[in-house]
Every structure is written in structure tokens, then in C-alpha cells.
Write an enzyme that holds these catalytic residues in place. Structure first.
Site, PDB file in Angstrom:
ATOM      1  N   VAL A  37       1.005  -1.483   0.201  1.00 34.58           N
ATOM      2  CA  VAL A  37       0.084  -0.232  -0.174  1.00 34.58           C
ATOM      3  C   VAL A  37       1.099   1.429   0.412  1.00 34.58           C
ATOM      4  O   VAL A  37       1.350   1.036   0.848  1.00 34.58           O
ATOM      5  CB  VAL A  37      -1.621   0.432   1.277  1.00 34.58           C
ATOM      6  CG1 VAL A  37      -1.944   1.696   1.282  1.00 34.58           C
ATOM      7  CG2 VAL A  37      -1.897  -1.566   1.555  1.00 34.58           C
ATOM      8  N   LYS A  38       0.705   2.237  -1.008  1.00 34.78           N
ATOM      9  CA  LYS A  38       0.971   3.732  -0.312  1.00 34.78           C
ATOM     10  C   LYS A  38       0.520   4.867  -0.101  1.00 34.78           C
ATOM     11  O   LYS A  38      -0.812   4.595  -1.058  1.00 34.78           O
ATOM     12  CB  LYS A  38       1.269   3.626  -2.638  1.00 34.78           C
ATOM     13  CG  LYS A  38       2.216   5.167  -2.968  1.00 34.78           C
ATOM     14  CD  LYS A  38       2.435   5.522  -3.711  1.00 34.78           C
ATOM     15  CE  LYS A  38       2.738   7.032  -4.425  1.00 34.78           C
ATOM     16  NZ  LYS A  38       2.946   7.026  -5.884  1.00 34.78           N
ATOM     17  N   THR A  39       0.839   5.549   0.849  1.00 33.92           N
ATOM     18  CA  THR A  39       0.244   5.961   1.067  1.00 33.92           C
ATOM     19  C   THR A  39       0.610   7.584   1.932  1.00 33.92           C
ATOM     20  O   THR A  39       2.256   7.594   1.181  1.00 33.92           O
ATOM     21  CB  THR A  39      -0.738   6.072   2.737  1.00 33.92           C
ATOM     22  OG1 THR A  39      -1.410   6.671   3.060  1.00 33.92           O
ATOM     23  CG2 THR A  39       0.141   5.192   4.090  1.00 33.92           C
TER      24      THR A  39
END
Ligand code: R5P
Length: 257
Positions: A172-174
Site C-alpha cells: 500500500v502506498k500512502t
């Protein structure tokens, strides 16, 4: 998880350090000729030797990246929106899994807009692409895009990251935020951070350092690298923070700015 899936993930998140420096140059998919990427060929060419993977669109990959390049590719497979359009969250799946395989990618990336007008559509896009990619051992990176109306705080980002992971995203990229360790702890898959809008080199390196300190598995950084006055120096400095635990201050001293 099957062998192919594990192998592709280990091409992105380096087993030696458990970390990754991804270079994001996919901005054109909705921003067009983003500052610093107006003529992307040379920019990408000079930065790619220092990136663990290159995140970009199908069109850019086919037109500006040498097929002999062996840097793992993370292919953006969502879009069909623009900065001047009705609503940024109105995204669709833009690339078939067959084409991603033809392009020999190591992972695909797709944006979700939790809380956005088209939240349901983007979450369905994620679930669909994951189900298709699972059959071929291709990992999916979910990008938690944040609409203007959303707060980039730990409460919101934990919600978005956890939903992405629950739907089956492999990475996940955040965004980095206060209490970032809460975001990482409540997400069962590796979390990488975007750099966001251009800030000073010093601040961007501090952002990378803090994110790694607080549990991020790496960065997927774009503008703070390719819009820097010293892009190559910047990606090298980020690498030293991510893979060698160098402090932001020491990394900053290496820049030619
Ligand atoms: C969104 O436009 C893209 O997914 C970018 O790859 C992402 O925002 C990371 O790039 P930056 O570090 O410039 O925010």
C-alpha cells in the site's frame, strides 16, 4: 503466496534491507506534462540506475524506457481522469492484466479514493485487478489517493490503507502523517510513502527518514526527486536513508544544491 508472487515482490522490496526506493513518474496520467517531466526520457534515464523500481504508465514505458533496462516496472493501471475533469476519483482500470504481463511488469498500481465521490468504483477496481492478478502471481500496489476534502491524518490514512489491504493489496502506498506508526501497525502489508508536492530538499529527506523510522517499507517518490535542483543527488540521498539508515542531515550534506 506462490513463488512468482514472492519473487516479484522481492524484486521491488529488496530482501537485503526489507526496504525499497521506488521512483514515481506516473503523474502524467492525469496531470499531463508535469513540471520536471515535460520531456521525460532523459530525466528517467539518469535516475533509473538508482531506483529499485520504476512506477509509470504503459504509454511512457513503451515510448521512453529502453526495453533492455532491467529495473523492475510497477505499472499504473488506473486512470481515465484529469486534473481539469469533473472528479478525480472517477477512475477506471486502464490496462488489461494480459498487457501488463506482455510488458513484463513486476507489479501493477491502482488508486483508490476512500471517502471520495467514486469510492465504491475505485474499490471495485482494486478488488477486480487483484483477483485477476492473483492468477498470474502479479502483486498489486494500492495507492491511497486523498481527495481535497479529506484530512491526511492517521485516522483517515489507517482506514484507507487497511481497506486496501483487506481487499488483498500486496503493498500500500500512502502519505506520511503524524502518528504514522499507527497507520503501519494497523496495515498487514508493507506500506510505502509518496513524497507529495515539492518541498525543500531538507524537508523531503526528513520526511523519508521519519517514514522509515516509523515503520514504512520504503518510498515511492516522484516530484521531490525529479523537481529537485539535484535530482540524481536527491535519489542517492533518499537511497542512503532508506537502505543504509543514514540521517536526513548527513544525506542532505551530499547534495549539490
Ligand atoms: C500520483 O499522481 C502518483 O501515484 C504519484 O506516483 C505519487 O503521488 C507519488 O509521487 P509524488 O512523490 O510526486 O507524490
Amino acid at each position: 503466496m506462490d513463488w512468482g508472487m514472492k519473487n516479484r515482490i522481492s524484486r521491488i522490496i529488496k530482501p537485503k534491507t526489507g526496504k525499497t526506493v521506488m521512483l514515481a513518474v506516473d503523474h502524467g496520467y492525469f496531470l499531463g506534462p508535469t513540471t520536471g517531466l515535460e520531456e521525460p526520457r532523459d530525466v528517467i534515464k539518469q535516475l533509473v540506475p538508482f531506483a529499485d523500481s520504476l512506477m509509470l504508465t504503459r504509454g511512457l514505458l513503451r515510448t521512453v524506457v529502453d526495453p533492455a533496462n532491467d529495473t523492475p516496472i510497477v505499472l499504473r493501471v488506473s486512470g481515465a481522469n484529469s486534473i481539469i475533469g469533473d472528479d478525480l476519483s472517477n477512475e477506471a482500470i486502464t490496462v488489461s492484466v494480459e498487457d501488463a504481463i506482455r510488458l513484463n511488469v513486476s507489479a501493477v498500481a491502482l488508486s483508490i479514493y476512500v471517502g471520495g465521490k467514486y469510492e465504491h468504483q475505485t474499490l471495485k477496481n482494486l478488488a477486480t485487478i487483484i483477483s485477476e492478478c492473483e492468477g498470474y502471481g502479479i502483486p498489486v500496489l494500492a495507492v491511497t489517493a486523498v481527495g481535497k476534502e479529506m484530512a491526511r491524518d492517521a485516522k483517515y490514512l489507517s482506514l484507507a490503507c487497511r481497506i486496501a489491504a483487506e481487499l488483498g493489496a500486496h503493498i500500500v502506498k500512502t502519505y506520511y502523517c503524524e502518528d504514522f506508526e499507527k497507520v503501519v501497525k494497523s496495515c498487514p502489508v508493507p506500506v510505502v510513502i509518496a513524497g507529495g508536492k515539492k518541498i525543500s530538499e531538507k524537508d523531503a529527506l526528513e520526511l523519508a527518514f521519519n517514514a522509515i523510522r516509523d515503520g514504512a517499507s520504503g518510498v515511492d517518490m516522484g516530484r521531490n526527486i525529479f523537481q529537485s535542483k539535484d535530482p540524481v543527488g536527491m535519489i542517492k540521498a533518499v537511497r542512503s536513508i532508506v537502505h543504509e539508515k543514514v540521517t536526513a542531515e548527513k544525506a542532505f550534506e551530499t547534495l549539490k544544491i
